[in-house]
Design an enzyme around this catalytic site. Structure first.
Site, PDB file in Angstrom:
ATOM      1  NE  ARG A  65     -10.764  -5.364   0.445  1.00 48.57           N
ATOM      2  CZ  ARG A  65      -9.918  -4.394   0.818  1.00 48.57           C
ATOM      3  NH1 ARG A  65     -10.383  -3.331   1.436  1.00 48.57           N
ATOM      4  NH2 ARG A  65      -8.630  -4.455   0.551  1.00 48.57           N
ATOM      5  CB  CYS A 116     -14.226   1.271   0.072  1.00 49.40           C
ATOM      6  SG  CYS A 116     -13.846   3.033   0.135  1.00 49.40           S
ATOM      7  CD  GLN A 118     -12.978  -1.731  -0.901  1.00 51.46           C
ATOM      8  OE1 GLN A 118     -12.221  -1.596   0.030  1.00 51.46           O
ATOM      9  NE2 GLN A 118     -14.198  -2.212  -0.745  1.00 51.46           N
ATOM     10  CG  ASP A 133     -13.324   6.346  -1.221  1.00 46.58           C
ATOM     11  OD1 ASP A 133     -13.109   6.191  -0.012  1.00 46.58           O
ATOM     12  OD2 ASP A 133     -12.406   6.403  -2.075  1.00 46.58           O
ATOM     13  NE  ARG A 188      -3.892   0.497   1.938  1.00 47.51           N
ATOM     14  CZ  ARG A 188      -5.120   0.583   2.455  1.00 47.51           C
ATOM     15  NH1 ARG A 188      -5.352   1.370   3.484  1.00 47.51           N
ATOM     16  NH2 ARG A 188      -6.120  -0.119   1.953  1.00 47.51           N
ATOM     17  CG  HIS A 193      -8.407  -0.088  -2.828  1.00 48.39           C
ATOM     18  ND1 HIS A 193      -7.613  -1.160  -2.469  1.00 48.39           N
ATOM     19  CD2 HIS A 193      -9.067   0.275  -1.683  1.00 48.39           C
ATOM     20  CE1 HIS A 193      -7.798  -1.433  -1.203  1.00 48.39           C
ATOM     21  NE2 HIS A 193      -8.674  -0.586  -0.700  1.00 48.39           N
TER      22      HIS A 193
HETATM   23  N1   CP Z   1     -11.331  -0.192   2.430  1.00 47.50           N
HETATM   24  C1   CP Z   1     -10.063  -0.252   2.855  1.00 47.50           C
HETATM   25  O1   CP Z   1      -9.109  -0.454   2.084  1.00 47.50           O
HETATM   26  O2   CP Z   1      -9.915  -0.100   4.200  1.00 47.50           O
HETATM   27  P1   CP Z   1      -8.572   0.078   4.972  1.00 47.50           P
HETATM   28  O3   CP Z   1      -7.974   1.418   4.596  1.00 47.50           O
HETATM   29  O4   CP Z   1      -8.931   0.007   6.428  1.00 47.50           O
HETATM   30  O5   CP Z   1      -7.614  -1.025   4.580  1.00 47.50           O
HETATM   31  N1  NVA Z   2      -9.841   6.758  -1.399  1.00 51.03           N
HETATM   32  C1  NVA Z   2      -9.522   6.293  -0.070  1.00 51.03           C
HETATM   33  C2  NVA Z   2      -9.783   4.824   0.042  1.00 51.03           C
HETATM   34  C3  NVA Z   2      -9.603   4.256   1.422  1.00 51.03           C
HETATM   35  C4  NVA Z   2      -9.805   2.778   1.460  1.00 51.03           C
HETATM   36  C5  NVA Z   2      -8.077   6.612   0.242  1.00 51.03           C
HETATM   37  O1  NVA Z   2      -7.230   6.478  -0.656  1.00 51.03           O
HETATM   38  O2  NVA Z   2      -7.795   7.010   1.373  1.00 51.03           O
END
Ligand code: CP
Ligand code: NVA
Length: 308
Positions: free
Chosen positions: A295, A267, A136, A227, A106, A133
């Site tokens: 997930r 999400c 997701q 989101d 990430r 993502h």
């Molecule tokens: N939806 C999602 O990716 O959640 P987290 O940021 O908690 O991993």
């Molecule tokens: N768009 C959000 C998604 C979180 C799961 C971010 O990047 O923070």
């Protein structure tokens, strides 16, 4: 018993790293995991987790997925490893390839993820970048399929920022042939290359619409999705974005315009009275926690298809 088929690509950096058939297959494997119909073991396999940003769902669902599959995870926190001190990505990738069987990353830039994958001899998974993502999106479409049985005539309307989550919904939606409408304020449209690629995949070009009008975008929709307005790394834009996203809250007004059996997805994490009202979030139409659970199943399926 269904047997996970190895994906043609080594990595899952983008929804586009899998074909339509492969996404279908991952969703089928995920359903089998959820129903306890599969007993795949990835005994002794190790998943490395490199997370430059916070995470609850992605991190924990990967850890639990590996544990259920008989493998394990190593948490490579950039702050306590040499990654955070600037060790070149290509060196980290080559070293970790000697210890881990797969790595989930990430981070901010998609190009950093791609650089890592280029130097890694083991599969690399996108656990969220600023661009995409894709894990997701797997859970999201699994949740939609659970609700509606298939994707025929399903209209998914995403209301919010056209960044990572929206981009992956578009690409995965294109592969599955789902009608996707994105409603975002001017200047927050999804990535133009993502839109271009999606149009190349869609057989029917009418199935993807990008608009600045949420009221129109939700008409007859079966899935309403949102989101956060300020993504990770955008904390300093919070005030400005709250102003720009005025009118883009999923509330009873928008819900009334959607199909009467429409479901609500998010999400997570969610900010009440920003992108969604508390009433909408808690309504009986929400499938948000099934989506979060999925997930786990989707990632078990993905790992099985990358590692078998
Ligand atoms: N939806 C999602 O990716 O959640 P987290 O940021 O908690 O991993
Ligand atoms: N768009 C959000 C998604 C979180 C799961 C971010 O990047 O923070």
């Amino acid at each position: 018993m269904l047997k996970p088929i190895k994906l043609a690509n080594k990595n899952f950096l983008s929804s586009l790293d899998a074909s339509s058939e492969e996404i279908d297959h991952i969703l089928e494997v995920a359903k089998n995991f959820k129903n306890n119909d599969l007993n795949i073991k990835l005994k002794d396999k190790v998943l490395g987790l490199i997370f430059d940003k916070s995470s609850t769902r992605t991190r924990v669902s990967f850890q639990v997925a590996m544990s259920k599959l008989g493998g394990s995870t190593v948490d490579l926190n950039p702050n306590t490893s040499q990654i955070g001190r600037g060790e070149p990505i290509r060196d980290t990738a080559r070293v970790l390839s000697r210890y881990c069987d797969v790595v989930a990353i990430r981070t901010f830039k998609q190009s950093d993820l791609e650089e890592y994958a280029k130097w890694s001899s083991k599969p690399v998974i996108n656990a969220l970048t600023d661009l995409e993502h894709p894990c997701q999106a797997l859970a999201d479409y699994m949740t939609i399929k659970e609700e509606f049985g298939d994707f025929k005539n399903v209209v998914l309307t995403f209301i919010g920022d056209g960044n990572n989550v929206a981009n992956s919904l578009i690409l995965c939606g294109a592969l599955l042939g789902v009608e996707v409408r994105i409603a975002c304020p001017k200047g927050y449209e999804p990535n133009s290359l993502v839109i271009k690629k999606a149009y190349e995949i869609y057989k029917n070009k009418d199935l993807l619409k990008i608009t600045n009008d949420p009221n129109n975008a939700v008409l007859g929709a079966n899935v309403l999705y949102t989101d956060v307005w300020s993504s990770m790394g955008e904390e300093n834009k919070k005030k400005e974005k709250e102003k720009d996203f005025n009118g883009f809250t999923i509330d009873s007004n928008l819900i009334e315009k959607a199909d009467k059996n429409a479901i609500i997805l998010h999400c997570l994490p969610a900010y009440r009275s920003k992108e969604i009202t508390d009433e909408a979030f808690e309504s009986k139409r929400n499938r948000i926690f099934d989506q979060a659970e999925n997930r786990l199943h989707a990632q078990q399926a993905l790992l099985s298809c990358l590692l078998n």
